[in-house]
Design a protein around this motif. Structure first.
Motif, mmCIF file in Angstrom:
data_model
loop_
_atom_site.group_PDB
_atom_site.id
_atom_site.type_symbol
_atom_site.label_atom_id
_atom_site.label_comp_id
_atom_site.label_asym_id
_atom_site.label_seq_id
_atom_site.Cartn_x
_atom_site.Cartn_y
_atom_site.Cartn_z
ATOM 1 N N TYR A 557 -3.444 -16.231 8.245
ATOM 2 C CA TYR A 557 -4.133 -15.575 7.130
ATOM 3 C C TYR A 557 -3.475 -14.210 6.935
ATOM 4 O O TYR A 557 -3.306 -13.449 7.907
ATOM 5 C CB TYR A 557 -5.616 -15.411 7.436
ATOM 6 C CG TYR A 557 -6.365 -14.512 6.463
ATOM 7 C CD1 TYR A 557 -6.940 -15.026 5.312
ATOM 8 C CD2 TYR A 557 -6.475 -13.141 6.700
ATOM 9 C CE1 TYR A 557 -7.627 -14.209 4.420
ATOM 10 C CE2 TYR A 557 -7.156 -12.316 5.815
ATOM 11 C CZ TYR A 557 -7.727 -12.858 4.680
ATOM 12 O OH TYR A 557 -8.391 -12.051 3.802
ATOM 13 N N VAL A 558 -3.084 -13.904 5.705
ATOM 14 C CA VAL A 558 -2.461 -12.615 5.392
ATOM 15 C C VAL A 558 -3.126 -12.060 4.141
ATOM 16 O O VAL A 558 -3.243 -12.755 3.121
ATOM 17 C CB VAL A 558 -0.938 -12.753 5.168
ATOM 18 C CG1 VAL A 558 -0.347 -11.397 4.776
ATOM 19 C CG2 VAL A 558 -0.243 -13.277 6.416
ATOM 20 N N HIS A 559 -3.565 -10.823 4.236
ATOM 21 C CA HIS A 559 -4.156 -10.118 3.079
ATOM 22 C C HIS A 559 -3.485 -8.752 3.004
ATOM 23 O O HIS A 559 -3.568 -7.951 3.947
ATOM 24 C CB HIS A 559 -5.664 -9.962 3.256
ATOM 25 C CG HIS A 559 -6.335 -9.271 2.109
ATOM 26 N ND1 HIS A 559 -6.543 -9.866 0.884
ATOM 27 C CD2 HIS A 559 -6.844 -8.008 1.994
ATOM 28 C CE1 HIS A 559 -7.163 -9.034 0.076
ATOM 29 N NE2 HIS A 559 -7.354 -7.894 0.720
ATOM 30 N N THR A 560 -2.787 -8.504 1.917
ATOM 31 C CA THR A 560 -2.054 -7.248 1.794
ATOM 32 C C THR A 560 -2.157 -6.741 0.367
ATOM 33 O O THR A 560 -2.369 -7.530 -0.574
ATOM 34 C CB THR A 560 -0.574 -7.436 2.186
ATOM 35 O OG1 THR A 560 0.092 -6.178 2.151
ATOM 36 C CG2 THR A 560 0.132 -8.405 1.250
ATOM 37 N N GLY A 561 -2.017 -5.440 0.204
ATOM 38 C CA GLY A 561 -2.136 -4.900 -1.137
ATOM 39 C C GLY A 561 -1.832 -3.411 -1.204
ATOM 40 O O GLY A 561 -1.652 -2.733 -0.178
ATOM 41 N N ARG A 591 -2.470 4.031 -1.288
ATOM 42 C CA ARG A 591 -2.827 3.320 -0.049
ATOM 43 C C ARG A 591 -2.090 1.991 0.015
ATOM 44 O O ARG A 591 -1.910 1.301 -0.991
ATOM 45 C CB ARG A 591 -4.335 3.034 0.014
ATOM 46 C CG ARG A 591 -5.192 4.234 0.294
ATOM 47 C CD ARG A 591 -6.522 3.858 0.927
ATOM 48 N NE ARG A 591 -7.144 2.646 0.424
ATOM 49 C CZ ARG A 591 -8.207 2.071 0.991
ATOM 50 N NH1 ARG A 591 -8.751 2.611 2.062
ATOM 51 N NH2 ARG A 591 -8.733 0.978 0.477
ATOM 52 N N PHE A 592 -1.712 1.630 1.236
ATOM 53 C CA PHE A 592 -1.124 0.319 1.509
ATOM 54 C C PHE A 592 -1.869 -0.297 2.685
ATOM 55 O O PHE A 592 -2.139 0.379 3.682
ATOM 56 C CB PHE A 592 0.359 0.429 1.849
ATOM 57 C CG PHE A 592 0.936 -0.843 2.409
ATOM 58 C CD1 PHE A 592 1.293 -1.888 1.569
ATOM 59 C CD2 PHE A 592 1.085 -1.010 3.776
ATOM 60 C CE1 PHE A 592 1.815 -3.065 2.080
ATOM 61 C CE2 PHE A 592 1.609 -2.180 4.302
ATOM 62 C CZ PHE A 592 1.977 -3.218 3.445
ATOM 63 N N GLY A 616 -2.943 5.659 4.010
ATOM 64 C CA GLY A 616 -3.350 6.352 2.792
ATOM 65 C C GLY A 616 -2.686 7.721 2.741
ATOM 66 O O GLY A 616 -2.816 8.515 3.685
ATOM 67 N N ILE A 617 -1.977 7.989 1.665
ATOM 68 C CA ILE A 617 -1.249 9.248 1.537
ATOM 69 C C ILE A 617 -1.814 10.038 0.362
ATOM 70 O O ILE A 617 -1.623 9.668 -0.809
ATOM 71 C CB ILE A 617 0.264 9.006 1.318
ATOM 72 C CG1 ILE A 617 0.826 8.112 2.423
ATOM 73 C CG2 ILE A 617 1.002 10.330 1.259
ATOM 74 C CD1 ILE A 617 0.739 8.711 3.808
ATOM 75 N N PRO A 618 -2.543 11.136 0.634
ATOM 76 C CA PRO A 618 -2.975 12.000 -0.473
ATOM 77 C C PRO A 618 -1.785 12.792 -1.003
ATOM 78 O O PRO A 618 -0.870 13.143 -0.260
ATOM 79 C CB PRO A 618 -4.013 12.906 0.192
ATOM 80 C CG PRO A 618 -3.652 12.913 1.640
ATOM 81 C CD PRO A 618 -3.039 11.578 1.944
ATOM 82 N N LEU A 625 -7.992 11.817 1.903
ATOM 83 C CA LEU A 625 -8.550 10.706 1.138
ATOM 84 C C LEU A 625 -10.040 10.946 0.898
ATOM 85 O O LEU A 625 -10.701 11.605 1.701
ATOM 86 C CB LEU A 625 -8.382 9.389 1.904
ATOM 87 C CG LEU A 625 -6.970 8.861 2.122
ATOM 88 C CD1 LEU A 625 -7.028 7.535 2.857
ATOM 89 C CD2 LEU A 625 -6.239 8.691 0.810
ATOM 90 N N PRO A 626 -10.594 10.398 -0.189
ATOM 91 C CA PRO A 626 -12.046 10.486 -0.383
ATOM 92 C C PRO A 626 -12.787 9.788 0.762
ATOM 93 O O PRO A 626 -12.260 8.865 1.399
ATOM 94 C CB PRO A 626 -12.268 9.761 -1.714
ATOM 95 C CG PRO A 626 -10.940 9.715 -2.378
ATOM 96 C CD PRO A 626 -9.921 9.691 -1.289
#
Length: 790
Positions: A557-561, A591-592, A616-618, A625-626
């Protein structure tokens, strides 16, 4: 009485032996992992299984049977019932005939796997009237595919199949198996059916295997030389090969090579019985050549027709047939969908197929209430209630409207206070929220997106909601959200989720004095807990082959975005001062995320692994990040040796005297986590409807800040310090599987490496004291949850 019942052989004859154990000795050319899979597969083919033993020692079901043996002799109905629900077991008597059949099954299985000359033997040893059966299996070398040739008795069919051979599972140099050959036969039939050959079947496809290696016959007149060549090949360790010939023969079958077109399409959205076909009182509509017949018109014809891909005038294809059923079921409007295709002699010869779709509707409205009572590591008692409403056919368009209203509280418990039991509970937090979504079973977007996303495979999602979180004595947070998104399936294993717009508005109408003092002294927390506007877009991809029959033992199972926020608002802000106009700052970040899991299933166990990374890169005007987009670790679905949101960032250590309350949450911009869990069967109960299983696990990971912060020394991500900053815990757990519907689990996590522990490189083995009550109370708390952690 107990010792007498434990004598498992007391009710069998002197000439019989109780089957105590089966063992399998396997000699194979497979790798260690694949050898284990082959051993499991062969073991499952053994017909006779020993009785069930608790922890491999105590045959408790035979013990129960022996204790009631005399009663069963008088009451056979009671015996049959308890045997049926598997609360008791008769002693299993060794049967040599069944052992021989088991050998034959193994031999056949190995032959089908490409081991054409495997040897299977068995030996039975009976001591003290208890038999141990040892199966010895020598697989020999597995045959590899050498050459593949195609022979068809129709030139057009041959051309179609040849053009599709790149998709064939049969590849030169790969191991041969009959299951792969059967898969190829089915694939060829599907290919031809997708070209209109409606009556073609896999029965017309035959695959012949030739194991004779002709390259060894340099001199056909000298058989002695050929034999020497064969022996030399075996001694060299080269695997033997097989030549395959795919023969397609259907010339004598009527219309097998005829391409069929659809002649008519009849749809019955509220089908009751066969009488509907001739019922003149039904309401009838015509749309694009399709006939719709209703008892009660409740859904627009176009909505249904968009999900049906077998249209009048088109060639029949199997893919269109399968996709029509899938899409109609996906609407969620029907209890069942049945699609029939048959040849109709009353239709024109060039369009002779009649398609009939029968459906039975479900209830349009659905209301449900859920009540939860929970216990967690950061609170003593929690309770929540949810009210859910669904309209499955909003506006007669097959649109799904879902509205949910939920609220809950978390309570602490003061065990020292001299109060009554109920008065010792105090309020920690409360929350309430309302959310609404509409799922449109169609593509609603500008035309240029239609060139990227196939509209007939897409759902459009519109969501809006608001939630309030009140952390007593700290703050009140209101989160209002709006989103527009699309999801679609690329195929049976791959899916996409795309949101061109999401908006979050975070407001803090209340901050306590002590919490405001904390924010004033900590710049990172001050930037985290601020009123802010988030506007952005994201794209996620998901792959899962769990339902693939080929990958049933190994599946992934792979979930990426990726997600971005603030770029558009940055452009707008260049022309208009948004901070002044809206009274809110806006967030800018990218964000990645990657969530990758792999599962290795064995006969009575499973190894589950997971790796998660989030970065996450602000940027520009944002330094963090929030709050709702930050990462955390700990708790029942993460590192189970730590409380949720109570680890990190990095190797930061809080030295304040009131550490437990000075930090509301520990969050970060970067997260890395790896988990491994070995799950194994333990005790089946009530005829297998309930299983108590076990697990041993290892978790590692942490969170970090993207930028250094004076408020959190050691909290930023540094590659050179990654090994030091990782937190590691081990542990064990119990799972109660109720009828395979849901799982209740309890895990005990034990920290073995803490980033903020200065000695021994962070390893805390010297701090583990299972005999210490205080240590157990702090570090050996069970984590109770529903479902598996991953």
């Amino acid at each position: 009485m107990f010792l007498g019942a434990c004598n498992t052989t007391r009710h069998i004859s002197d000439k019989d032996c109780l089957l105590r154990r089966n063992s399998l000795q396997l000699a194979s050319d497979r790798t260690l992992t694949n050898k284990g899979e082959l051993s499991d597969a062969l073991s499952s083919l053994i017909i006779q299984k020993p009785n069930t033993y608790f922890l491999g020692v105590f045959p408790y079901k035979v013990w129960l049977y022996n204790g009631r043996y005399k009663r069963y002799q008088r009451d056979t109905a009671a015996e049959k019932f308890q045997l049926k629900i598997k609360t008791v077991e008769r002693p299993v008597i060794y049967d040599s005939i069944l052992a021989e059949k088991s050998k034959q099954h193994m031999q056949g299985y190995l032959f089908n796997q490409g081991y054409f000359y495997a040897e299977v033997n068995d030996t039975m040893v009976c001591k003290r009237r208890k038999a141990t059966v040892r199966y010895s299996v020598k697989t020999g070398l597995r045959y590899l595919i050498n050459r593949i040739s195609l022979d068809a008795d129709d030139s057009a069919v041959r051309a179609i199949v040849e053009a599709s051979m790149l998709q064939s599972p049969l590849k030169s140099g790969t191991p041969f198996a009959m299951s792969i050959a059967d898969e190829e036969r089915t694939r060829i039939a599907n290919v031809l059916q997708n070209h209109g050959y409606f009556k073609f079947s896999s029965e017309f496809v035959h695959i012949e295997a030739d194991t004779f290696n002709k390259s060894l016959l340099h001199d056909v007149e000298n058989p002695f030389e050929s034999a020497l060549n064969f022996l030399a090949q075996q001694q060299a360790g080269r695997k033997p090969t097989v030549d395959l010939t795919i023969r397609i023969r259907a010339e004598n079958v009527r219309d097998a090579y005829k391409r069929f077109k659809i002649g008519s399409l009849h749809v019955y959205p509220d089908f009751v019985s066969r009488a509907d076909i001739h019922d003149s009182t039904m309401e009838e509509h015509m749309l694009d050549g399709a006939v719709f017949r209703y008892h009660h018109y409740y859904v627009h014809d176009r909505v249904l027709l968009n999900q049906i891909f077998l249209r009048p005038g088109q060639l029949f294809t199997q893919d269109d047939y399968d996709q029509s059923i899938t899409k109609l079921n996906g609407l969620g409007l029907f209890q069942y969908v049945q699609l029939y295709v048959r040849e109709d002699s009353t239709l024109p010869a060039d369009r002779s197929l009649r398609v009939t779709v029968l459906m039975s509707p479900v209830k349009r409205y659905d209301v449900s209430v859920g009540l939860d009572v929970t216990h967690g590591q950061t609170y003593s008692l929690g309770s929540s209630i949810g009210l859910n409403y669904r309209n499955r056919n909003l506006g007669r368009g097959g649109n799904l409207l879902s509205i949910s209203l939920n609220g809950g509280v978390e309570l602490g418990y003061d065990s020292i206070a001299s109060k009554s039991f109920l008065d010792r509970f105090y309020l920690l937090s409360r929350n309430v929220g309302i959310n609404a979504t509409i799922d449109f079973p169609k593509f609603i977007a500008p035309n240029f997106l239609g060139k990227i996303i196939r509209p007939n495979q897409t759902h459009t999602l519109l969501g809006i909601g608001s939630s309030l979180l009140d952390r007593v004595n700290y703050f009140t947070l209101i989160n209002t959200a709006l989103s527009l998104g699309y999801n679609w399936k690329q195929d049976s294993k791959k899916s996409w989720d795309f949101s061109p717009l999401f908006v979050n508005v975070l407001r803090l109408p209340y901050r306590s004095g002590s919490f405001q003092d904390l924010l004033n002294s900590n710049a990172y927390l001050r930037n985290t807990y601020q009123e802010i506007l988030i506007e952005g877009e994201n794209l996620y991809f998901t792959f899962s082959n769990q339902n693939d029959p080929i990958a049933r033992r190994h599946y992934s199972y792979v979930h990426t975005g990726i997600e971005e926020a603030g770029a558009l608002l940055g452009l707008v802000n260049a022309a208009i001062d948004l901070n002044h106009s809206l009274g809110l700052r806006y967030s800018q970040y990218a964000r990645f995320e990657l969530d990758a899991r792999h599962y290795i299933r064995r006969h009575h166990s499973m190894l589950a692994t997971r790796f998660f990374s989030g970065v996450g890169i602000p940027y520009d005007k944002s330094s963090v990040l929030p709050y709702v987009k930050q990462y955390f670790v700990g708790g029942p679905y993460s590192l189970r040796g730590w409380r949720v949101r109570q680890l990190g960032p990095g190797s930061y250590q809080d030295t304040s005297t009131n550490a437990d309350v000075s930090f509301i949450d520990r969050t970060g911009d970067i997260k890395l986590e790896a988990n491994a869990e070995f799950r194994f069967d333990m005790i089946p109960l009530f005829g297998g409807s309930l299983h108590i299983n076990g697990a041993i696990f290892l978790d590692a990971g942490n969170i970090w800040l993207a930028k250094p912060s004076n408020d959190y020394p050691g909290g930023e991500f540094r590659l050179s310090e990654l090994g030091h900053d990782l937190a590691i815990n081990t542990g064990f757990g119990l799972r109660v599987d109720i009828a395979s519907l849901f799982v209740i689990r309890a895990d005990w996590g034990i920290p073995i490496k803490a980033p903020n522990y200065a000695q021994n490189g962070g390893w805390v083995f010297d701090q583990i004291r299972p005999g210490d009550r205080n240590w157990r109370a702090r570090y050996l708390m069970p984590v109770v949850a529903i479902g598996y952690p991953f």
